[in-house]
Design a protein around this motif. Structure first.
Motif, PDB file in Angstrom:
ATOM      1  N   THR A 255      -6.207  25.251  21.397  1.00  0.00           N
ATOM      2  CA  THR A 255      -6.822  24.588  22.548  1.00  0.00           C
ATOM      3  C   THR A 255      -5.724  23.958  23.388  1.00  0.00           C
ATOM      4  N   PRO A 256      -5.673  24.250  24.684  1.00  0.00           N
ATOM      5  CA  PRO A 256      -4.635  23.621  25.510  1.00  0.00           C
ATOM      6  C   PRO A 256      -4.730  22.097  25.433  1.00  0.00           C
ATOM      7  N   VAL A 257      -3.569  21.460  25.405  1.00  0.00           N
ATOM      8  CA  VAL A 257      -3.533  19.999  25.237  1.00  0.00           C
ATOM      9  C   VAL A 257      -4.292  19.297  26.363  1.00  0.00           C
ATOM     10  N   TYR A 258      -4.149  19.841  27.579  1.00  0.00           N
ATOM     11  CA  TYR A 258      -4.737  19.119  28.715  1.00  0.00           C
ATOM     12  C   TYR A 258      -6.261  19.125  28.701  1.00  0.00           C
ATOM     13  N   TRP A 259      -6.886  20.006  27.891  1.00  0.00           N
ATOM     14  CA  TRP A 259      -8.346  19.995  27.788  1.00  0.00           C
ATOM     15  C   TRP A 259      -8.851  18.662  27.234  1.00  0.00           C
ATOM     16  N   GLY A 260      -7.997  18.046  26.430  1.00  0.00           N
ATOM     17  CA  GLY A 260      -8.423  16.802  25.783  1.00  0.00           C
ATOM     18  C   GLY A 260      -8.220  15.570  26.659  1.00  0.00           C
ATOM     19  N   MET A 261      -7.645  15.732  27.842  1.00  0.00           N
ATOM     20  CA  MET A 261      -7.374  14.574  28.696  1.00  0.00           C
ATOM     21  C   MET A 261      -8.576  14.291  29.601  1.00  0.00           C
ATOM     22  N   THR A 262      -8.786  13.015  29.867  1.00  0.00           N
ATOM     23  CA  THR A 262      -9.843  12.684  30.825  1.00  0.00           C
ATOM     24  C   THR A 262      -9.312  12.965  32.234  1.00  0.00           C
ATOM     25  N   ALA A 263     -10.243  12.986  33.185  1.00  0.00           N
ATOM     26  CA  ALA A 263      -9.845  13.269  34.565  1.00  0.00           C
ATOM     27  C   ALA A 263      -8.802  12.261  35.041  1.00  0.00           C
ATOM     28  N   GLN A 264      -9.022  11.007  34.633  1.00  0.00           N
ATOM     29  CA  GLN A 264      -8.118   9.950  35.101  1.00  0.00           C
ATOM     30  C   GLN A 264      -6.728  10.101  34.472  1.00  0.00           C
TER      31      GLN A 264
ATOM     32  N   LEU B 108      -5.372  12.783  33.395  1.00  0.00           N
ATOM     33  CA  LEU B 108      -4.716  13.965  33.976  1.00  0.00           C
ATOM     34  C   LEU B 108      -4.105  13.615  35.331  1.00  0.00           C
ATOM     35  N   THR B 109      -4.907  12.969  36.174  1.00  0.00           N
ATOM     36  CA  THR B 109      -4.433  12.621  37.516  1.00  0.00           C
ATOM     37  C   THR B 109      -3.234  11.685  37.430  1.00  0.00           C
ATOM     38  N   GLN B 110      -3.366  10.664  36.571  1.00  0.00           N
ATOM     39  CA  GLN B 110      -2.284   9.681  36.453  1.00  0.00           C
ATOM     40  C   GLN B 110      -0.988  10.348  36.002  1.00  0.00           C
ATOM     41  N   ASP B 111      -1.128  11.222  35.007  1.00  0.00           N
ATOM     42  CA  ASP B 111       0.057  11.877  34.457  1.00  0.00           C
ATOM     43  C   ASP B 111       0.772  12.697  35.530  1.00  0.00           C
ATOM     44  N   VAL B 112      -0.008  13.512  36.248  1.00  0.00           N
ATOM     45  CA  VAL B 112       0.607  14.389  37.259  1.00  0.00           C
ATOM     46  C   VAL B 112       1.181  13.555  38.409  1.00  0.00           C
ATOM     47  N   VAL B 113       0.420  12.559  38.847  1.00  0.00           N
ATOM     48  CA  VAL B 113       0.872  11.749  39.992  1.00  0.00           C
ATOM     49  C   VAL B 113       2.135  10.973  39.637  1.00  0.00           C
ATOM     50  N   GLN B 114       2.173  10.473  38.403  1.00  0.00           N
ATOM     51  CA  GLN B 114       3.350   9.712  37.967  1.00  0.00           C
ATOM     52  C   GLN B 114       4.607  10.586  37.981  1.00  0.00           C
ATOM     53  N   ARG B 115       4.447  11.789  37.475  1.00  0.00           N
ATOM     54  CA  ARG B 115       5.595  12.710  37.468  1.00  0.00           C
ATOM     55  C   ARG B 115       6.021  13.029  38.889  1.00  0.00           C
ATOM     56  N   HIS B 116       5.013  13.166  39.769  1.00  0.00           N
ATOM     57  CA  HIS B 116       5.300  13.505  41.156  1.00  0.00           C
ATOM     58  C   HIS B 116       6.044  12.353  41.853  1.00  0.00           C
ATOM     59  N   ALA B 117       5.641  11.123  41.497  1.00  0.00           N
ATOM     60  CA  ALA B 117       6.216   9.948  42.178  1.00  0.00           C
ATOM     61  C   ALA B 117       7.671   9.709  41.781  1.00  0.00           C
ATOM     62  N   SER B 118       7.991   9.968  40.522  1.00  0.00           N
ATOM     63  CA  SER B 118       9.364   9.676  40.085  1.00  0.00           C
ATOM     64  C   SER B 118      10.006  10.901  39.446  1.00  0.00           C
TER      65      SER B 118
ATOM     66  N   TYR C 233       0.968  21.339  29.848  1.00  0.00           N
ATOM     67  CA  TYR C 233       0.223  22.197  30.779  1.00  0.00           C
ATOM     68  C   TYR C 233       0.670  23.662  30.674  1.00  0.00           C
ATOM     69  N   LEU C 234       1.983  23.836  30.614  1.00  0.00           N
ATOM     70  CA  LEU C 234       2.534  25.196  30.591  1.00  0.00           C
ATOM     71  C   LEU C 234       2.719  25.618  29.141  1.00  0.00           C
ATOM     72  N   GLU C 235       1.699  26.286  28.635  1.00  0.00           N
ATOM     73  CA  GLU C 235       1.740  26.648  27.217  1.00  0.00           C
ATOM     74  C   GLU C 235       1.923  28.155  27.067  1.00  0.00           C
ATOM     75  N   VAL C 236       1.846  28.595  25.818  1.00  0.00           N
ATOM     76  CA  VAL C 236       2.081  30.017  25.544  1.00  0.00           C
ATOM     77  C   VAL C 236       1.082  30.892  26.305  1.00  0.00           C
ATOM     78  N   ASP C 237      -0.127  30.396  26.496  1.00  0.00           N
ATOM     79  CA  ASP C 237      -1.162  31.152  27.211  1.00  0.00           C
ATOM     80  C   ASP C 237      -0.664  31.699  28.546  1.00  0.00           C
ATOM     81  N   GLN C 238      -0.011  30.859  29.299  1.00  0.00           N
ATOM     82  CA  GLN C 238       0.450  31.251  30.636  1.00  0.00           C
ATOM     83  C   GLN C 238       1.571  32.301  30.521  1.00  0.00           C
ATOM     84  N   PHE C 239       2.482  32.083  29.566  1.00  0.00           N
ATOM     85  CA  PHE C 239       3.579  33.036  29.381  1.00  0.00           C
ATOM     86  C   PHE C 239       3.035  34.382  28.888  1.00  0.00           C
ATOM     87  N   TRP C 240       2.066  34.283  27.994  1.00  0.00           N
ATOM     88  CA  TRP C 240       1.474  35.497  27.415  1.00  0.00           C
ATOM     89  C   TRP C 240       0.761  36.308  28.500  1.00  0.00           C
TER      90      TRP C 240
END
Lengths: 458, 451
Positions: B9-18, B20-30, B269-276
């Motif tokens: 199961t992809p890890v991000y499936w287990g994240m809540t919407a908030q 997920l958003t926080q994680d991506v936005v934080q990476r984007h900001a810094s 986010y970028l797991e084996v599924d995407q590479f496969w």
């Protein structure tokens, strides 16, 4: 995907074996009529063998006409089997399930039919034996292995053999179902063909592996067959319009276009004949039509390349040929008809969901595609040969004779008859596949809506 | 069914919407210091490229076409790889492949590189000779047709690509604004109507991009390569050029994903599924690469006309046999032997390695068309009467190529400062449309297929 109906195993068996178990009068009348047309064609072939090729419309320099056009056309139709079965199986497309068997069977019968065309065209088909038994070696007359005309039978026979194997491997579980529901000689026949199938986990696994391996192995064969047919033409520099590097993929994708269209036509006919509405559903036609949009557009792109680079050379004979194809009657009429039928009517229509899900419109458009694709082959083969050159004794034209028309017409009857006869002996929709499809169907609830879903193992 | 096993199961499936958003936005900001250090190095290399370009222009002018062969190669290589990379997201969205979601934005952001690519086209318009007295697809059109129409076509393609990037990122940019606490977006509210317009708009833009990309491949490949070599009449070449583009586009995304995984902590986010998934695509396209190449070569070889033999000698067997050989090995043989093994395809390094090899191979493939094409002087002939000598790269050529490639990567990195590199709304949609359920003794993925 909203038309799904939950079906039990017993119901699936009953429905899909209907074509084998019931004997309606219309079925035998239809088979009889088709058989009669084939018999008439046999008589025409016999007459031609007796009198010689002079009874056809072939005349110097047009020595390839209806028969070779029809050969290329049926080879094209045969590409539907692998396209749908092997590729869609490898990419796990769920909507392939009801279409695979019909496509595979169409492959086998159209290949057989295609192979008869060069034999008939040869005029003295017994001479083909020289290829098998090298009787003429003593006189130095033997097939030139560097000739595209030798690669053709090799590729087509390989494709035919592997396609039959492909059909048979997929059929085994269904044959076992038929075995368990029959008695007498039929039971014995099915028992032999079922190869002791019991449906154990190991057997399913082996069957699956064989299917995947065959799918992967058959793909290069599938591509090679029509490529080699295209090289019958493209390897020749002497006929304008043939020596084009794009011919191989152009022929292959054109074959897929006409083949998949033919499968849709056959599926719709079977659907109404055997009341398979729960199996061949509108969503399947919808998906096939979407696939056809992509295939047809790719094919059209290759057509543009082929035509454009014919003109690109700026060589007089090549430009003269294109002028002949586009502006001179009767070629111009065929040219316009081929483009309109194979692309400009069907593809814009398929853009609409209502068309993709309409039985009459889908049968209309898919038949139209094959009318267009037959004309395409004719337009490629004949005008290039018919173009008038310096020597006036090679100024013959080409008008097909009644013998050719009868024989070509009968090939359509023969393929239809063989598919119908097959349906009497084996199920035309894979029973095992249909059952697996039911197991893997699911739904996901999102808010108040239930969205159709499928289960997928990696 | 394949070997039965529990689907990861992809890890991000287990994240809540908030989350997920926080994680991506934080990476984007810094983005971190490493980001700016790499950007600085690339900017330096790009500056060297600019110097190389100025030297090229001042020393040789635009009339000495032979000297522009490597500049044209750099332009064509960026076009072939980056502009085709956008298509990966477009095609996978059309095919409703759920596994595309984490790589969608990575792919679309290559549209920004298209802008840089367009700048490289401009000087070449002065180098490209008019079509008078030679073969071209423009026939009797006015002599400057390729210049005008190629520019319009390329410009439209770039605008379409940027439109896809802009529209696909509207919900995410709104989220970034909202998270940053600045003035909330007034236009994007996320209502049903807006979502319908967004999805349909992306489908229409994607369809046009797809078709136009193929057309631009045809124009560039014929006007800047084929028509400059007398006797080269090859109807499959534009399709082969486009296919090579799609192949290198997939390869580019594989390599980019691998780098992002290693450097930015996007592993969840970028797991084996995407590479496969992409590796299967790359394998299929690599096989098609061979088929298209063989179809063209075979008819040429069989034809045996002097014009055909001249072209084969020039770009395949004599003058440019080294780049041809390298291209063949790296675009077909090596990726095929690496990716034919499922066990390798189901890793992150295997597909990335194959992708890197394809990218290098594509460079040689592009080089063996554009450098020879720009080196022919007499264009009005119907076949090559004399085979020109090989044009080996000068120091200026090396500067120009390195500068152009650095500029392309730098553009991509700067775009990543504007657009979040993960498509949050598509990830969220993926969470909603996918489940894991039990089927007898095993767990399987359930994928919703909405109309």
């Amino acid at each position: 995907m909203q038309e799904r109906v939950k079906l039990t195993d017993a119901q699936i068996n009953k429905d899909l074996l209907r074509s084998m178990e019931e004997n309606p009068l219309w079925y035998w009348l239809l088979v009889g009529a088709l058989g009669l047309a084939v018999l008439v064609a046999f008589a025409a072939v016999a007459y031609m063998f007796n009198r010689g090729l002079g009874v056809t419309g072939l005349n110097r320099p047009v020595m390839w006409g209806f028969f070779i056009t029809n050969f290329v056309f049926w080879i094209g139709i045969s590409h539907a089997g692998v396209m749908l079965s092997a590729i869609l199986r490898l990419v796990q497309a769920e909507w392939r399930r009801p279409a695979t068997r019909a496509a595979e069977v169409l492959t086998v019968f159209s290949l057989m039919t295609a192979m008869t065309m060069p034999l008939i065209h040869a005029g003295r088909p017994w001479r083909v034996m020289y290829w098998v038994f090298p009787l003429d070696w003593a006189r130095g007359v033997y097939p030139n292995v560097r000739s595209a005309l030798v690669w053709d039978p090799s590729a087509v026979f390989t494709y035919l053999t592997s396609s039959i194997l492909f059909v048979f491997i997929a059929l085994i579980p269904d044959i076992a179902v038929a075995r368990d529901r029959t008695t007498g000689w039929k039971h014995v026949l099915y028992s032999v063909l079922a190869l002791g199938w019991r449906g154990s986990v190991r057997q399913w696994k082996l069957q699956l592996i064989a299917g995947i391996l065959l799918s992967a192995v058959i793909l290069p064969i599938f591509v090679s067959v029509h490529s080699i047919v295209s090289w019958d033409f493209a390897a020749a520099v002497s006929v304008e319009g043939w020596h084009s590097t794009v011919f191989a993929p152009y022929f292959v994708i054109g074959a897929v276009h006409s083949g998949v269209s033919a499968v849709v036509t056959v599926m719709i006919i079977l659907r109404s004949m055997f009341k398979w509405q729960d199996y061949i559903r509108l969503e399947h036609l919808d998906a096939l039509a979407k696939l056809l949009i992509v295939v047809a557009t790719t094919w059209f792109f290759f057509f543009v390349l082929e035509f454009l680079f014919g003109l690109y050379s700026l060589e007089g004979p090549e430009i003269r040929l294109r002028e002949m194809q586009v502006f001179e009657m009767p070629w111009a009429a065929f040219f316009v008809a081929f483009l309109v039928c194979s692309y400009f009517i069907p593809v814009p229509m398929w853009l609409f969901r209502s068309v993709r899900r309409s039985i009459p419109l889908m049968i209309f458009t898919t038949v139209l595609v094959n009318v267009g694709m037959w004309l395409e082959r004719f337009i490629i083969i004949v005008p290039g040969l018919a173009r008038k050159q310096g020597l006036t004794f090679t100024w013959g034209g080409y008008t097909p004779s009644a013998v050719e028309i009868i024989i070509v017409f009968a090939t359509f009857c023969m393929v239809s008859m063989l598919v119908l006869l097959f349906a009497k002996v084996f199920p035309l929709i894979p029973i095992g596949d249909a059952k697996e499809g039911v197991v893997l169907e699911d739904e996901i609830k999102i808010g108040k809506v239930k969205v159709p879903a499928i289960m997928r193992e990696d | 069914m394949h070997e039965l096993h529990h689907p990861p199961t992809p890890v991000y499936w287990g994240m809540t919407a908030q989350e997920l958003t926080q994680d991506v936005v934080q990476r984007h900001a810094s983005p971190g210091r490493q980001f700016w250090a790499i950007a600085g190095v690339l900017a330096g290399l790009f500056a060297l490229g600019v110097i190389g370009f100025i030297l090229l222009l001042t020393q040789h002018g635009v009339d000495n076409r032979r000297e522009w062969g490597y500049f044209a190669t750099a332009f064509a290589y960026i076009f072939v790889t980056a502009q085709s990379a956008v298509l990966v997201s477009v095609a996978l969205r059309m095919a409703k492949a759920h596994w595309r979601r984490p790589l969608a934005r990575i792919s679309e952001m290559f549209a920004a590189v298209g802008l840089f690519n367009f700048l490289l086209l401009i000087p070449l318009l002065w180098v490209l000779p008019p079509t008078d007295g030679r073969r071209s697809i423009w026939f009797d059109w006015p002599g400057r047709s390729p210049h005008l129409w190629d520019t319009i076509a390329m410009g439209t393609l770039v605008v379409l690509g940027l439109a896809i990037l802009y529209f696909a990122s509207i919900p995410d940019r709104a989220a970034v604004r909202d998270q940053a606490g600045s003035e909330p977006s007034t236009k994007w509210r996320g209502n049903v109507q807006q979502w319908i317009v967004l999805n349909r708009g992306l489908a229409v833009l994607g369809g046009f991009y797809f078709m136009l990309l193929i057309v631009v491949h045809m124009l560039i490949s014929v006007d800047f390569a084929m028509s400059l070599i007398p006797g080269w009449k090859d109807s499959i070449f534009p399709a082969f050029h486009a296919l090579n583009g799609l192949q290198s586009g997939v390869a580019l995304i594989l390599v980019t994903m691998f780098i992002l995984r290693q450097t930015t902590g996007l592993r969840k986010y970028l797991e084996v599924d995407q590479f496969w998934g992409l590796s299967k695509l790359l394998l299929a396209i690599s096989l098609l690469w061979f088929y298209f190449w063989w179809s063209g070569f075979f008819v040429y070889w069989y034809g045996r006309t002097p014009a055909e033999q001249g072209v084969l000698r020039y770009i395949m067997f004599e003058t440019y046999w080294v780049p041809f050989f390298l291209a063949f090995v790296m675009c077909f043989a090596l990726p095929f032997f690496i990716l034919m093994w499922n066990i390798v395809r189901k890793t992150t390094w295997g597909p990335a390695l194959a992708g890197a090899i394809v990218l290098v191979g594509t460079f040689f493939n592009v080089l063996r068309y554009y450098v020879p094409a720009f080196a022919v002087e007499e264009l009005s002939l119907h076949s090559l009467e004399h085979i020109p000598t090989a044009n080996l790269p000068s120091f200026i050529d090396i500067l120009v190529v390195i500068g152009a490639l650095s500029g392309a990567v730098l553009t991509y990195m700067l775009a990543a400062r504007v657009f979040p590199i993960m498509s949050m709304w598509e990830l969220r949609e993926g969470q909603i449309l996918q489940r894991v359920r039990k089927l007898m003794k095993i767990e399987v993925k359930v994928l919703a297929k909405p109309e």
